[in-house]
Design a protein around this motif. Sequence first.
Motif, PDB file in Angstrom:
ATOM      1  N   LYS A  28      -0.178 -15.551  23.097  1.00 18.87           N
ATOM      2  CA  LYS A  28      -1.433 -15.984  22.560  1.00 18.87           C
ATOM      3  C   LYS A  28      -2.715 -15.235  22.840  1.00 18.87           C
ATOM      4  N   ASN A  29      -2.491 -14.182  24.131  1.00 18.41           N
ATOM      5  CA  ASN A  29      -3.681 -13.436  24.399  1.00 18.41           C
ATOM      6  C   ASN A  29      -3.591 -11.967  23.513  1.00 18.41           C
ATOM      7  N   LEU A  30      -2.600 -11.878  22.756  1.00 14.23           N
ATOM      8  CA  LEU A  30      -2.677 -10.669  21.999  1.00 14.23           C
ATOM      9  C   LEU A  30      -2.435 -11.090  20.591  1.00 14.23           C
ATOM     10  N   LYS A  31      -3.036 -10.021  19.803  1.00 12.12           N
ATOM     11  CA  LYS A  31      -2.759  -9.948  18.297  1.00 12.12           C
ATOM     12  C   LYS A  31      -2.081  -8.876  17.956  1.00 12.12           C
ATOM     13  N   LEU A  32      -1.126  -9.001  16.975  1.00 16.84           N
ATOM     14  CA  LEU A  32      -0.298  -7.997  16.443  1.00 16.84           C
ATOM     15  C   LEU A  32      -1.053  -7.500  15.165  1.00 16.84           C
ATOM     16  N   LEU A  33      -1.031  -6.028  15.189  1.00 14.57           N
ATOM     17  CA  LEU A  33      -1.886  -5.736  13.855  1.00 14.57           C
ATOM     18  C   LEU A  33      -0.852  -4.566  13.310  1.00 14.57           C
ATOM     19  N   ALA A  34      -0.904  -4.398  11.946  1.00 11.99           N
ATOM     20  CA  ALA A  34      -0.210  -3.208  11.212  1.00 11.99           C
ATOM     21  C   ALA A  34      -1.137  -2.572  10.884  1.00 11.99           C
ATOM     22  N   VAL A  35      -1.393  -1.112  11.410  1.00 14.04           N
ATOM     23  CA  VAL A  35      -2.430  -0.097  11.301  1.00 14.04           C
ATOM     24  C   VAL A  35      -1.771   0.974  10.523  1.00 14.04           C
ATOM     25  N   PRO A  36      -2.314   1.305   9.244  1.00 15.50           N
ATOM     26  CA  PRO A  36      -1.942   2.488   8.615  1.00 15.50           C
ATOM     27  C   PRO A  36      -2.099   3.850   9.414  1.00 15.50           C
ATOM     28  N   LEU A  37      -0.967   4.541   9.060  1.00 20.77           N
ATOM     29  CA  LEU A  37      -1.094   5.763  10.085  1.00 20.77           C
ATOM     30  C   LEU A  37      -2.393   6.572   9.806  1.00 20.77           C
ATOM     31  N   ARG A  38      -2.696   6.629   8.384  1.00 24.10           N
ATOM     32  CA  ARG A  38      -4.003   7.357   8.061  1.00 24.10           C
ATOM     33  C   ARG A  38      -5.114   7.129   8.913  1.00 24.10           C
ATOM     34  N   GLN A  39      -5.310   5.445   9.254  1.00 28.88           N
ATOM     35  CA  GLN A  39      -6.300   5.060  10.090  1.00 28.88           C
ATOM     36  C   GLN A  39      -6.267   5.467  11.567  1.00 28.88           C
ATOM     37  N   VAL A  40      -5.040   5.738  11.976  1.00 29.00           N
ATOM     38  CA  VAL A  40      -4.744   6.140  13.401  1.00 29.00           C
ATOM     39  C   VAL A  40      -5.066   7.398  13.535  1.00 29.00           C
ATOM     40  N   HIS A  41      -4.639   8.287  12.648  1.00 26.37           N
ATOM     41  CA  HIS A  41      -4.636  10.020  13.160  1.00 26.37           C
ATOM     42  C   HIS A  41      -6.183  10.080  13.468  1.00 26.37           C
ATOM     43  N   GLU A  42      -5.869  10.914  14.690  1.00 28.42           N
ATOM     44  CA  GLU A  42      -7.263  11.627  15.193  1.00 28.42           C
ATOM     45  C   GLU A  42      -8.163  10.650  15.472  1.00 28.42           C
ATOM     46  N   ASN A  43      -8.252   9.295  15.765  1.00 25.13           N
ATOM     47  CA  ASN A  43      -8.963   8.305  16.093  1.00 25.13           C
ATOM     48  C   ASN A  43      -8.997   7.971  17.406  1.00 25.13           C
ATOM     49  N   HIS A  44      -9.418   8.902  18.395  1.00 22.39           N
ATOM     50  CA  HIS A  44      -9.093   8.873  19.578  1.00 22.39           C
ATOM     51  C   HIS A  44     -10.146   7.714  20.094  1.00 22.39           C
ATOM     52  N   LYS A  45     -11.299   7.548  19.688  1.00 25.68           N
ATOM     53  CA  LYS A  45     -12.380   6.638  20.126  1.00 25.68           C
ATOM     54  C   LYS A  45     -11.778   5.140  20.091  1.00 25.68           C
ATOM     55  N   THR A  46     -11.087   4.862  18.974  1.00 24.91           N
ATOM     56  CA  THR A  46     -10.687   3.536  18.826  1.00 24.91           C
ATOM     57  C   THR A  46      -9.163   3.276  19.462  1.00 24.91           C
ATOM     58  N   TYR A  47      -8.196   4.203  19.405  1.00 26.61           N
ATOM     59  CA  TYR A  47      -6.972   4.006  19.683  1.00 26.61           C
ATOM     60  C   TYR A  47      -6.521   4.895  20.892  1.00 26.61           C
ATOM     61  N   PHE A 100       0.851  -1.164  -0.129  1.00 26.95           N
ATOM     62  CA  PHE A 100       0.040   0.058  -0.017  1.00 26.95           C
ATOM     63  C   PHE A 100       0.800   1.308   0.125  1.00 26.95           C
ATOM     64  N   LYS A 101       2.114   1.157   0.162  1.00 26.77           N
ATOM     65  CA  LYS A 101       3.038   2.255  -0.075  1.00 26.77           C
ATOM     66  C   LYS A 101       2.748   3.488   0.993  1.00 26.77           C
ATOM     67  N   HIS A 102       2.435   3.003   2.130  1.00 26.22           N
ATOM     68  CA  HIS A 102       2.074   3.872   3.264  1.00 26.22           C
ATOM     69  C   HIS A 102       2.407   3.301   4.698  1.00 26.22           C
ATOM     70  N   PRO A 103       3.263   4.252   5.589  1.00 29.11           N
ATOM     71  CA  PRO A 103       3.828   3.616   6.645  1.00 29.11           C
ATOM     72  C   PRO A 103       2.594   3.284   7.555  1.00 29.11           C
ATOM     73  N   HIS A 104       2.909   2.233   8.304  1.00 31.56           N
ATOM     74  CA  HIS A 104       1.832   1.479   9.380  1.00 31.56           C
ATOM     75  C   HIS A 104       2.742   1.454  10.650  1.00 31.56           C
ATOM     76  N   LEU A 105       1.826   1.345  11.621  1.00 31.29           N
ATOM     77  CA  LEU A 105       2.193   1.327  13.211  1.00 31.29           C
ATOM     78  C   LEU A 105       1.874   0.088  13.620  1.00 31.29           C
ATOM     79  N   LEU A 106       2.701  -0.685  14.370  1.00 29.00           N
ATOM     80  CA  LEU A 106       2.384  -2.065  15.001  1.00 29.00           C
ATOM     81  C   LEU A 106       1.721  -1.878  16.190  1.00 29.00           C
ATOM     82  N   LEU A 107       0.753  -2.337  16.485  1.00 32.54           N
ATOM     83  CA  LEU A 107       0.070  -2.359  17.732  1.00 32.54           C
ATOM     84  C   LEU A 107      -0.487  -3.528  18.193  1.00 32.54           C
TER      85      LEU A 107
END
Length: 150
Positions: free
Chosen positions: A110-129, A9-16
């Motif tokens: 096992k009790n965690l899931k690793l996700l690569a979330v695009p920065l554009r999805q994280v930006h200003e998304n206070h309710k989720t993150y 996707f040529k976009h930076p991601h954040l590992l969460l």
Amino acid sequence: MSSNQVELFKHPHLLLLQVRNSFFKLPGGRLRPGESDIDGLNRKLSRKLSASEDGTETEWQVGECLGMWWRHDFETLMYPYLPSNAKKPKECTKLFLVRLPESQKFIVPKNLKLLAVPLRQVHENHKTYGPIISGVPQLLSKFTINIVDI
């Protein structure tokens, strides 16, 4: 998560890390007494994102500190500044830039899931993150990020 998802996707991601399909957190944790920020982060990343099955610690490429948040007394909220009425903070959280290898396999508890979330999805998304994670794109704005096709 596809191994080439970030490149595709040529976009930076954040590992969460996602806990019980409910809330998200950044990898890391508390320091041991006398432990430096870098040593503690290396230890926590190796434990939570172990890159090897034999338990040996990976030497992560820890960059500069992007930001700090403080909690004083028994407040639930963390502030990106130390409030003037706080004599001594109860907790200080630091966020560091960690450069990952070009290709890496992670072993996550096992009790965690690793996700690569695009920065554009994280930006200003206070309710989720939450305020700290949703503020990461703004902290990264001081860097020039180049996606290089090889």
